[in-house]
Design an enzyme around this catalytic site. Structure first.
Site: not given
Ligand code: NAD
Length: 349
Positions: A66, A237
């Site tokens: 993005e 997101d």
């Molecule tokens: P990451 O992959 O490091 O961590 C995600 C975690 O979620 C993993 O440890 C995984 O095991 C866990 N997980 C997956 N499915 C699950 C479930 N059903 N129940 C419990 N845990 C589960 O990713 P990250 O960098 O921490 O990012 C997490 C999310 O946040 C991503 O989807 C990313 O796009 C989003 N994000 C949003 C923003 C925002 O501004 N809103 C900013 C950054 C990241």
């Protein structure tokens, strides 16, 4: 390096990952989160000045890439960011990012920086800023569902800005929870590792969901969410990627960054287009109310908006002045005669 020579307009400060880590430790993590939060609040209060557009995504089966641009008329910024939930299995980050700030009057870049760490910081700062306005009074305990890369930043921002002192963790991967628990205990939080999401939510006034999955997931079901809590939903997101059961959305008052983007990417993609939402800037300026009752369920349907990155870029530009926490990057061609670009090339033979 190094202070730039002001006559070297063509040298652009570049903040590497190593510089960013030094900058965080130099300022202090909590002070930096508070500093970025203050810049975000300042910019959201100037909402009408900004050139706003929903981010431009390129979607594939594996993830999304993005671009997130915006401008306040003086500065222009953009971030490149991806989300590839499968990456962690290959030893790669789910989210990586970099960004650029430019001077609108010349169009010349004034900062190029890593934004993987900076995204985690600005996302956490935005979460805590909104929780300050929406969470129940005296909230001290947060459930953290999804214990990956963003999770510690989310918890520490809530600790620094809101004063929470306890987190209850759950992740489908116990190794992620163990990592998060160790990091957060070292940060002075009381930590409980839980076996289910439901258990993690026991006694929590704030529920943060921060999971990564490229699908409509149901991390929280309707029966899990009691009255009076604040939900900080970070992970849903992208189109086709959500975390909350639709029924929760009907019981909650929903707060969003920029409706044209959130209607496509956020939890509210599950709702009709005319479902009422309140915009963050309206709450920050006092135009709209935040929490109005003890029983109310408030939901920050976070997707991440360009102005948050712009604020973080401005913050970093201001903080690196007079420090050695950047490289001067030879990014822009700078012929002595601006119209003799060819001559500059020719002389370099
Ligand atoms: P990451 O992959 O490091 O961590 C995600 C975690 O979620 C993993 O440890 C995984 O095991 C866990 N997980 C997956 N499915 C699950 C479930 N059903 N129940 C419990 N845990 C589960 O990713 P990250 O960098 O921490 O990012 C997490 C999310 O946040 C991503 O989807 C990313 O796009 C989003 N994000 C949003 C923003 C925002 O501004 N809103 C900013 C950054 C990241």
């Amino acid at each position: 390096m190094t202070n730039l020579n002001p006559s070297d307009k063509a040298l652009v400060p570049f903040v590497s990952v190593d510089h960013m880590m030094k900058l965080v430790h130099h300022i202090g993590l909590r002070d930096m989160l508070k500093g970025i939060a203050a810049y975000i609040e300042h910019d959201f209060k100037r909402w009408e000045l900004f050139d706003k557009t929903a981010r431009i995504g390129s979607h594939t089966d594996d993830g999304v890439m993005e671009l997130m641009p915006t401008s306040d008329g003086l500065d222009y910024g953009f971030k490149y960011v991806n989300c590839h939930p499968k990456n962690t299995k290959e030893g790669l980050q789910t989210v990586v990012a970099f960004g650029l700030l430019a001077d609108v009057s010349t169009g010349y870049p004034v900062l190029l920086t890593e934004m993987t760490l900076l995204t985690a910081l600005r996302t956490a700062a935005t979460s805590a800023t909104m929780a300050k306005l929406l969470a129940p009074k005296g909230a001290i305990c947060m459930a953290m569902i999804g214990n990956g890369a963003q999770s510690e930043f989310q918890a520490i921002a809530m600790q620094a800005i809101l004063g929470i002192n306890e987190v209850r963790l759950y992740d489908i991967d116990p190794a992620a929870t163990a990592k998060c628990a160790a990091n957060l205990m070292a940060a002075g939080l009381r930590v409980t590792s839980c076996k289910t999401a439901q258990d993690a939510m026991n006694g929590a006034q704030i529920i943060t969901t921060c999971t990564a999955d490229k699908q409509y997931a149901t991390i929280l079901t309707d029966n899990m969410v009691g009255a009076g809590v604040h939900i900080n939903a970070i992970g849903g997101d992208c189109p086709g990627k959500t975390e909350l059961a639709e029924a929760i959305l009907h019981r909650a008052d929903i707060f969003v960054e920029y409706p044209p983007q959130t209607r496509v990417e956020g939890e509210i993609q599950q709702l009709p287009e005319d479902h009422p939402v309140t915009e963050l800037w309206e709450v920050m300026t006092g135009k709209a109310a935040g929490r109005t009752s003890e029983q109310q369920i408030t939901l920050f349907d976070s997707v991440g908006f360009a102005i948050e990155d712009f604020s973080a870029l401005r913050y970093v530009r201001d903080q690196i002045k007079g420090t050695e926490m950047f490289h001067p990057l030879d990014l822009l061609a700078d012929p002595d005669d601006p119209r003799d670009l060819f001559g500059m090339l020719d002389r370099a033979k």
